[in-house]
Every structure is written in C-alpha cells, then in structure tokens.
Design an enzyme around this catalytic site. Structure first.
Site, PDB file in Angstrom:
ATOM      1  N   TYR A  35      10.778   4.862  11.923  1.00 49.05           N
ATOM      2  CA  TYR A  35      11.689   5.657  12.736  1.00 49.05           C
ATOM      3  C   TYR A  35      12.828   4.832  13.330  1.00 49.05           C
ATOM      4  CZ  TYR A  35       8.045   9.169  12.343  1.00 49.05           C
ATOM      5  OH  TYR A  35       7.138  10.075  11.856  1.00 49.05           O
ATOM      6  N   HIS A  40      16.858  10.474  16.295  1.00 48.58           N
ATOM      7  CA  HIS A  40      15.905  10.876  17.327  1.00 48.58           C
ATOM      8  C   HIS A  40      15.512   9.716  18.250  1.00 48.58           C
ATOM      9  CE1 HIS A  40      14.295  14.671  18.307  1.00 48.58           C
ATOM     10  NE2 HIS A  40      13.126  14.626  17.729  1.00 48.58           N
ATOM     11  N   TYR A  85       4.638   9.794  20.189  1.00 49.53           N
ATOM     12  CA  TYR A  85       5.504  10.557  19.306  1.00 49.53           C
ATOM     13  C   TYR A  85       6.230  11.607  20.142  1.00 49.53           C
ATOM     14  CZ  TYR A  85       3.521   8.069  15.399  1.00 49.53           C
ATOM     15  OH  TYR A  85       3.136   7.066  14.568  1.00 49.53           O
ATOM     16  N   ASN A  87       6.996  14.777  20.288  1.00 49.43           N
ATOM     17  CA  ASN A  87       6.535  16.081  20.760  1.00 49.43           C
ATOM     18  C   ASN A  87       5.566  16.011  21.927  1.00 49.43           C
ATOM     19  OD1 ASN A  87       8.072  16.953  18.648  1.00 49.43           O
ATOM     20  ND2 ASN A  87       6.430  17.997  17.560  1.00 49.43           N
TER      21      ASN A  87
END
Length: 208
Positions: A35, A40, A85, A87
């Site tokens: 990532y 994000h 993460y 969420n």
C-alpha cells in the site's frame, strides 16, 4: 524505495519527554508495503513527515497502531498510524483516546479526499464521513463527528464508472508526487496552528 521515504528528513533533536498527552494526531492509511505510495495512504505520509520534523520515527506498536510522542507548540501529542487497515481505523483511535482520556476536540485526523486535486488541502472543524470508510469507522466508534480534520487531495477518478477502490488503492502519478509532498508540508503547518488554537488562521491560509 517508497515515496514516503524519499522526502528530506529534517534534522532535529528528539522531543520525547515526560508529560501528559493532550492531543492525538492520526493519519489514516493501510499498513504493508503493497500500500506504499497509494492515494489512500496520504494520511500516513503526512504523519511520517510530521514525525520527521520532530526527529522521531513512528515505530512503537501500541493501540493497534504505530505511535510516536512529540511536543508541538508546547503540547504533548501522540502521533498515530492505525494498523487495523482503513475500514477499522476507529478501533485504534478509540483505544488511544480512552487510554489518555482525550476529549473529542483534541483529536485531529488527516486523510485522503478524492474531491480535491492533488496538492490541495481542506481543513474542517467537524463534518460527516463523506463516504470515507476510515472516517466512518472513527465517527461510529467515537459517537462524534465534531472533531477537526485535514483532507488531503488525491484527485478524482478518471471517469465516473472507474472503480473507487481501485482508484484510491492505486499509486500516485509521478507528476503528483511533488504536489503530495507540498501538501503534506502545508498540513504539518496546519497542525501546528490548530494546536495553538489558530484553526481559523489555518483554514484561511491553506483551505482550497
């Protein structure tokens, strides 16, 4: 090497001293090398830069995240990168807030926003999650939406039918990397003003 490692590290002595934590400053993102450089993770990038300005690395594992303690404008602050993460970001934030008994107005969240072009910022005192899952988690688990936040522009999808998850988990374009660095530097200045009680000044100076 990640773009999150290529900005010039600012030489400074460590600010780690004893004292009560008064603010939590959290940048949102996803852990893991896969990532790195993604849209994000703009919040992670900014928190890394802020830590570097105070001679710190965010490497202490605590509250389901990576943390560092710094003194900003004479206030002790916890820098936090949730490793839950995106969420489930609220799980990490709530643990830290409960441990240090932090009031909701002393939480500052930094995260990506697809409605802003790369390099742009928007500071808000409160607001809805706006469809951002990390913010949704924080608002749901704290029960509040009246905390200050800094939105980092990462650019809109190339066309309306483009998959949103694919876009935000995609890498920054080369030409946007310097814009991100400038935005992160400006966000760090915003944080200093906000902690000094000058949120209006930060908004007037940096809001896009």
């Amino acid at each position: 090497m990640s773009i999150f490692d290529v900005f010039d590290r600012i030489s400074a002595n460590s600010t780690t001293t004893k004292g009560k934590i008064e603010y939590i400053i959290t940048g949102l993102g996803n852990p893991g090398m896969e990532y790195d450089n993604t849209r994000h993770n703009a919040g992670f990038f900014t928190i890394d830069m802020l830590a570097a300005q105070y001679g710190e690395n965010i490497n202490r594992l605590k509250f389901k995240g990576k943390t560092a303690e710094v003194t900003i404008e004479e206030k002790r602050c916890l820098l936090l990168k949730p490793t839950t993460y995106m969420n489930n970001s609220g799980e990490s934030v709530v643990q830290a807030m409960e441990f240090y008994k932090i009031d909701i107005e002393n939480l500052i969240v930094i995260y990506d926003d697809i409605s802003l072009e790369p390099g742009k910022l928007r500071i808000r005192r409160k607001g809805s999650h706006g469809g951002h899952n990390g913010m949704r988690s924080i608002i749901e688990l704290t029960g509040h939406d009246d905390f200050p936040r800094i939105k980092m522009g990462v650019g809109k999808k190339p066309h309306p039918d483009y998959d949103l998850a694919k876009w935000v988990l995609g890498k920054f374009k080369k030409e946007d990397t310097e814009k991100l660095k400038t935005a992160a530097e400006n966000a760090c200045e915003c944080i200093k003003l906000m902690i000094s009680g000058k949120t209006d000044e930060a908004m007037n100076k940096f809001n896009s």
